[in-house]
Write an enzyme that holds these catalytic residues in place. Structure first.
Site, mmCIF file in Angstrom:
data_model
loop_
_atom_site.group_PDB
_atom_site.id
_atom_site.type_symbol
_atom_site.label_atom_id
_atom_site.label_comp_id
_atom_site.label_asym_id
_atom_site.label_seq_id
_atom_site.Cartn_x
_atom_site.Cartn_y
_atom_site.Cartn_z
ATOM 1 N N ASN A 227 44.775 42.096 37.366
ATOM 2 C CA ASN A 227 44.123 40.933 36.762
ATOM 3 C C ASN A 227 43.698 41.169 35.318
ATOM 4 O O ASN A 227 43.400 40.222 34.598
ATOM 5 C CB ASN A 227 42.931 40.476 37.609
ATOM 6 C CG ASN A 227 43.416 39.639 38.771
ATOM 7 O OD1 ASN A 227 44.288 38.797 38.605
ATOM 8 N ND2 ASN A 227 42.887 39.886 39.953
ATOM 9 N N GLU B 163 44.864 47.512 45.359
ATOM 10 C CA GLU B 163 44.206 48.304 44.321
ATOM 11 C C GLU B 163 42.902 48.824 44.915
ATOM 12 O O GLU B 163 42.043 48.033 45.309
ATOM 13 C CB GLU B 163 43.932 47.445 43.092
ATOM 14 C CG GLU B 163 45.206 47.005 42.386
ATOM 15 C CD GLU B 163 44.935 46.028 41.250
ATOM 16 O OE1 GLU B 163 45.283 46.345 40.119
ATOM 17 O OE2 GLU B 163 44.373 44.948 41.503
ATOM 18 N N HIS C 47 41.422 45.638 46.702
ATOM 19 C CA HIS C 47 41.904 44.373 46.131
ATOM 20 C C HIS C 47 43.350 44.113 46.554
ATOM 21 O O HIS C 47 44.282 44.755 46.085
ATOM 22 C CB HIS C 47 41.792 44.411 44.606
ATOM 23 C CG HIS C 47 42.212 43.132 43.966
ATOM 24 N ND1 HIS C 47 43.276 43.024 43.113
ATOM 25 C CD2 HIS C 47 41.719 41.878 44.099
ATOM 26 C CE1 HIS C 47 43.406 41.768 42.724
ATOM 27 N NE2 HIS C 47 42.479 41.055 43.313
ATOM 28 N N SER D 116 38.214 40.245 42.694
ATOM 29 C CA SER D 116 39.235 40.426 41.657
ATOM 30 C C SER D 116 38.625 40.878 40.341
ATOM 31 O O SER D 116 39.295 41.509 39.535
ATOM 32 C CB SER D 116 39.970 39.104 41.401
ATOM 33 O OG SER D 116 40.607 38.674 42.555
HETATM 34 N N1 LIG Z 1 42.968 33.664 45.333
HETATM 35 C C1 LIG Z 1 43.445 34.779 44.772
HETATM 36 O O1 LIG Z 1 44.488 34.785 44.105
HETATM 37 C C2 LIG Z 1 42.762 36.098 44.969
HETATM 38 C C3 LIG Z 1 43.510 37.269 44.916
HETATM 39 C C4 LIG Z 1 42.883 38.489 45.145
HETATM 40 C C5 LIG Z 1 41.521 38.519 45.390
HETATM 41 N N2 LIG Z 1 40.798 37.350 45.418
HETATM 42 C C6 LIG Z 1 39.367 37.437 45.709
HETATM 43 O O2 LIG Z 1 39.188 37.110 47.082
HETATM 44 C C7 LIG Z 1 37.922 36.461 47.257
HETATM 45 C C8 LIG Z 1 38.148 35.140 47.964
HETATM 46 O O3 LIG Z 1 39.015 34.331 47.219
HETATM 47 P P1 LIG Z 1 39.854 33.158 47.929
HETATM 48 O O4 LIG Z 1 40.825 32.698 46.921
HETATM 49 O O5 LIG Z 1 40.315 33.583 49.284
HETATM 50 O O6 LIG Z 1 38.680 32.053 48.113
HETATM 51 P P2 LIG Z 1 38.682 30.738 49.040
HETATM 52 O O7 LIG Z 1 37.796 29.776 48.344
HETATM 53 O O8 LIG Z 1 40.076 30.329 49.399
HETATM 54 O O9 LIG Z 1 37.994 31.235 50.401
HETATM 55 C C9 LIG Z 1 36.675 31.696 50.466
HETATM 56 C C10 LIG Z 1 36.184 31.541 51.913
HETATM 57 O O10 LIG Z 1 34.934 32.204 52.021
HETATM 58 C C11 LIG Z 1 34.108 31.426 52.856
HETATM 59 N N3 LIG Z 1 32.707 31.781 52.551
HETATM 60 C C12 LIG Z 1 31.988 31.486 51.451
HETATM 61 N N4 LIG Z 1 30.758 32.044 51.532
HETATM 62 C C13 LIG Z 1 30.721 32.708 52.705
HETATM 63 C C14 LIG Z 1 29.761 33.515 53.353
HETATM 64 N N5 LIG Z 1 28.571 33.734 52.814
HETATM 65 N N6 LIG Z 1 30.074 34.057 54.548
HETATM 66 C C15 LIG Z 1 31.282 33.851 55.103
HETATM 67 N N7 LIG Z 1 32.250 33.095 54.550
HETATM 68 C C16 LIG Z 1 31.965 32.544 53.353
HETATM 69 C C17 LIG Z 1 34.438 29.978 52.524
HETATM 70 O O11 LIG Z 1 34.064 29.117 53.573
HETATM 71 C C18 LIG Z 1 35.964 30.082 52.345
HETATM 72 O O12 LIG Z 1 36.647 29.839 53.572
HETATM 73 C C19 LIG Z 1 37.297 36.354 45.875
HETATM 74 O O13 LIG Z 1 36.422 37.447 45.678
HETATM 75 C C20 LIG Z 1 38.499 36.463 44.946
HETATM 76 O O14 LIG Z 1 38.170 37.009 43.698
HETATM 77 C C21 LIG Z 1 41.403 36.148 45.230
#
Ligand SMILES: NC(=O)c1ccc[n+]([C@@H]2O[C@H](COP(=O)([O-])OP(=O)(O)OC[C@H]3O[C@@H](n4cnc5c(N)ncnc54)[C@H](O)[C@@H]3O)[C@@H](O)[C@H]2O)c1
Length: 291
Positions: free
Chosen positions: A191, A153, A141, A120
């Protein structure tokens, strides 16, 4: 037309689980990788429930849920990603963790595999720099909740080849999503204003100006947003919000992007939002998707 057939999703958390639904539902073989088996189990269970509900509501044809689930595969072995034509990374918002993953993926995946990041806030060019294949790297994204939101995006890094961008763009369309192009800048389009905006809502709660419920009602009623900022933050998760704020604030020094102290206190109290059953609002369950 897309030449992508098998899609990898790294990270089975909030975003990865939703992205995997989008890909599997569109008929792509989808391999979901997470280091934690429990994350995969939870994602699979929630995916199955979500797809069944979609079929019951007529959003999928009869048999559509089973067909999509048949395309979904979970793994804790990174080498399984070698079968993917494109891998979308959705792991923690931390550049070191992302670099580590991509450098390992680079060893396992064939030359043709395109890498994408769902980050993000972190620069696509910077993540790509540690991937060993910056020319075949692109930002994709998705929006939360990914399984319901159409927007992606799309942002090229400085060294992304036009062919890579074009392939990823066509793949986004083939999944039935709506891609928009944006430069590799902090927060991209959404964002850029959502992180400061959501932090403003948190600060209103911190200052005791209004309850989360009233803030959400005000924003939904007056601005027509489908979700209030505090409801959305409960879905995003306080842990993720903290990482987003740190990344965005670190890049822009914009004071409104700085992580509000309340977020840190909520993390310490395990009030992460929907995923722990309590955040700004309280939930009867910790389901990833649905009410
Ligand atoms: N939550 C949101 O609103 C949102 C929206 C768009 C983008 N994002 C982006 O998406 C990404 C993930 O966010 P999220 O909210 O899903 O996080 P989250 O914490 O819900 O999930 C992350 C997952 O990644 C796994 N993980 C961590 N390190 C790892 C590795 N080395 N190999 C494999 N798996 C691994 C963890 O076990 C976990 O299940 C981030 O980059 C975030 O910026 C988040």
């Amino acid at each position: 037309m897309t030449n992508i057939q098998t899609v990898g999703v790294a990270g089975a958390g909030t975003m990865g689980a939703g992205i995997a639904i989008v890909a599997a539902r569109a008929g792509f073989r989808t391999i979901v990788f997470d280091t934690r088996q429990e994350a995969l189990d939870h994602a699979k269970e929630q995916t199955s429930a979500f797809l069944k509900k979609s079929e019951e509501r007529g959003k999928l044809p009869a048999g559509g849920a089973a067909a999509a689930l048949g395309k979904w595969e979970g793994t804790t072995k990174l080498e399984d990603m070698a079968r993917c034509d494109l891998v979308i990374e959705a792991i923690f918002e931390d550049i070191k963790v992302k670099h580590q993953l991509f450098s390992e993926l680079n060893k396992h995946c064939p030359e043709k595999t395109i890498f994408a990041s769902n980050t993000s806030t972190i620069s696509i060019t910077e993540i790509a720099g540690g991937s060993g294949r910056a020319d075949r790297f692109v930002g994709m994204h998705f929006c939360l909740p990914a399984q319901l939101m159409k927007l992606i995006e799309m942002s090229p890094g400085m060294n992304t080849s036009p062919e890579t961008f074009d392939t990823a763009w066509k793949f986004a369309q083939a999944m039935g999503q709506k891609p928009v192009a944006t430069q590799d800048t902090p927060g991209f389009i959404l964002n850029y204003f959502l992180i400061p905006f959501n932090n403003d809502a948190i600060r209103l709660v911190e200052q005791g100006v209004a309850d989360p419920r009233d803030i959400d009602i005000a924003v939904k009623t007056a601005l027509g947003y489908p979700m209030g900022p505090l409801e959305l933050l409960d879905l995003v998760g306080m842990d993720t919000q903290k990482l987003l704020c740190e990344a965005m604030h670190g890049l822009t020094q914009e004071s409104r992007a700085a992580c509000p102290p309340l977020v840190r206190r909520m993390i310490a109290a395990n009030r992460l939002g929907k995923k722990t059953g309590v955040g700004f609002h309280t939930y009867g369950n910790t389901k990833m998707f649905g009410a």
